[in-house]
Design a protein around this motif. Structure first.
Motif, PDB file in Angstrom:
ATOM      1  N   CYS A 127       1.409  -2.366 -14.187  1.00  0.00           N
ATOM      2  CA  CYS A 127       0.327  -2.304 -13.199  1.00  0.00           C
ATOM      3  C   CYS A 127       0.299  -3.516 -12.263  1.00  0.00           C
ATOM      4  O   CYS A 127       0.242  -3.364 -11.040  1.00  0.00           O
ATOM      5  N   ALA A 140       0.981  -3.344  -8.330  1.00  0.00           N
ATOM      6  CA  ALA A 140      -0.208  -3.605  -7.498  1.00  0.00           C
ATOM      7  C   ALA A 140       0.076  -4.714  -6.485  1.00  0.00           C
ATOM      8  O   ALA A 140      -0.342  -4.624  -5.316  1.00  0.00           O
ATOM      9  N   ALA A 177       2.178  -3.140  -3.843  1.00  0.00           N
ATOM     10  CA  ALA A 177       1.369  -2.204  -3.048  1.00  0.00           C
ATOM     11  C   ALA A 177       0.512  -2.961  -2.035  1.00  0.00           C
ATOM     12  O   ALA A 177       0.519  -2.645  -0.838  1.00  0.00           O
ATOM     13  N   ALA A 199      -4.477  -0.808  -5.124  1.00  0.00           N
ATOM     14  CA  ALA A 199      -4.316  -0.431  -6.534  1.00  0.00           C
ATOM     15  C   ALA A 199      -5.583  -0.804  -7.281  1.00  0.00           C
ATOM     16  O   ALA A 199      -6.078  -1.930  -7.133  1.00  0.00           O
ATOM     17  N   LEU A 241      -4.421   3.490 -13.846  1.00  0.00           N
ATOM     18  CA  LEU A 241      -3.816   3.032 -12.595  1.00  0.00           C
ATOM     19  C   LEU A 241      -3.972   4.080 -11.510  1.00  0.00           C
ATOM     20  O   LEU A 241      -3.591   5.242 -11.710  1.00  0.00           O
ATOM     21  N   ILE A 294      -2.963   4.076  -7.497  1.00  0.00           N
ATOM     22  CA  ILE A 294      -2.221   3.188  -6.601  1.00  0.00           C
ATOM     23  C   ILE A 294      -1.622   3.995  -5.463  1.00  0.00           C
ATOM     24  O   ILE A 294      -1.152   5.116  -5.662  1.00  0.00           O
TER      25      ILE A 294
END
Ligand SMILES: O=P(O)(O)OC[C@H]1O[C@](O)(COP(=O)(O)O)[C@@H](O)[C@@H]1O
Ligand SMILES: [Mg+2]
Ligand SMILES: [Mg+2]
Length: 332
Positions: A279, A283, A286, A293, A314, A316
């Protein structure tokens, strides 16, 4: 034909890109550059093994479970060994945590300044069926004194303390996507040269998209607002796409716009994906690409880390789609 046309430049290699940008890297003394080269080297070897897996005895189960209670695939174990070895031998990493190992792996490089959290092979259920899989990594500068043994504190610094993160996607072509907090770049692996070549200097996620990615088989378990959100996606005739490899689903949505959802389920009430090596790094990438996210309540990067293999829901992807989802009280 002018000879020059016969000698067209091959492009910027990852090495040269890192060196050119070294001034942009915090603490630019070359260690992070070397670390990234070590990651790239290991991924090239794994890429070769993935491509030839059917010819080598590395398909199928390894006959062992990892700390998550998941059956390890042989390639999970092989990839784990290769990355750990490359980071140990490279000398820039003092400790590693991996999806495939319960505890912190101390490399013996006590004077090294970095620690790495890694998912050596992402999308394990797709290994033996020739579907895209990946590797995900997250890098921190240690907080314990150089010369000492790394501790939990080095890994539980929080998502915003990552100094770099990336993934390798072993797909129709192999690419490495990387951020050091200054945007996101993609490098395509040229097998004939054995080099990663800069192919996408500045990846930006479209603010919206027509793709939603989730395991439809679990929908009945999802929180009601998530079910409502997915129904709307279907009413709007959006496209459902789910490869079942986070790296591959994320990458498609990064390029085309879209949203990936792994909410809490009956089987995984905390979510399935691991905070530190799935994650957080995704993230970071992203957000650096203009996406978002969250875990249903907060930014993923704000989620407090409490344990090495902690899981998290999650959500995202494209910023407008996440905002829309956040507009609905996800844990209604
Ligand atoms: O099979 P499910 O429940 O849809 O889960 C698929 C998800 O789990 C993962 O395979 C978890 O990662 P690993 O393969 O590294 O364990 C993700 O890549 C993927 O998005
Ligand atoms: Mg994974
Ligand atoms: Mg994995």
């Amino acid at each position: 034909m002018a000879l020059a046309n016969l000698a067209l430049p091959v492009g910027i290699t990852l090495d040269r890109y890192i060196m050119q940008r070294q001034t942009a890297f915090p603490y630019a003394t070359g260690e992070l550059s070397q670390l990234l080269r070590d990651m790239a080297l290991a991924s090239k070897i794994i890429n070769r093994e993935i491509n030839r897996a059917g010819l080598m005895d590395i398909t199928g189960s390894a006959g062992s479970d990892n700390v998550q209670g998941e059956t390890q695939q042989k390639l999970d174990v092989v990839a784990n060994i290769r990355f750990i070895r490359a980071l140990k031998n490279g000398g820039e990493v003092c400790a590693i945590i991996s999806e495939e190992d319960e505890d912190i792996i101390h490399t013996g490089n006590v004077n090294a300044k970095y620690v790495v959290a890694i998912d050596p092979l992402d999308g394990s259920s797709n290994i033996d069926v020739n579907v895209s899989i990946g590797t995900i990594f997250s890098i921190y500068r240690r907080v314990t004194p150089v010369g000492s043994k790394a501790t939990l504190a080095d890994f539980l610094q929080g998502g915003d303390q990552q100094v770099a993160a990336g993934y390798i996607l072993y797909g129709s072509s192999t690419i490495l996507v990387l951020t050091t907090g200054e945007g996101v770049s993609g490098f395509t692996y040229d097998t004939s040269l054995g080099e990663y070549i800069l192919s996408q200097p500045s990846l930006k996620q479209p603010p919206t998209g027509q793709i939603f990615s989730c395991n439809d088989g679990n929908v009945a378990d999802y929180p009601a607002p998530v079910q409502t959100y997915l129904q709307r996606c279907k009413q709007q005739r959006m496209t459902g796409r789910y490869i079942g490899s986070l790296v591959a689903d994320f990458h498609r949505n990064l390029i085309k716009g879209g949203i990936y959802l792994y909410p809490p389920t009956a089987r995984s009430p905390q979510g399935k994906l691991r905070l530190l090596y799935e994650c957080y790094p995704m993230a970071f990438i992203a957000e650096q690409a203009g996406g978002r996210a969250c875990d249903g309540e907060q930014r993923i990067l704000d989620v407090a880390p409490t344990s090495l293999h902690q899981r998290s829901p999650l959500f995202i992807g494209s910023s407008n789609m996440i905002d829309q989802l956040n507009g609905m009280s996800l844990n209604g």
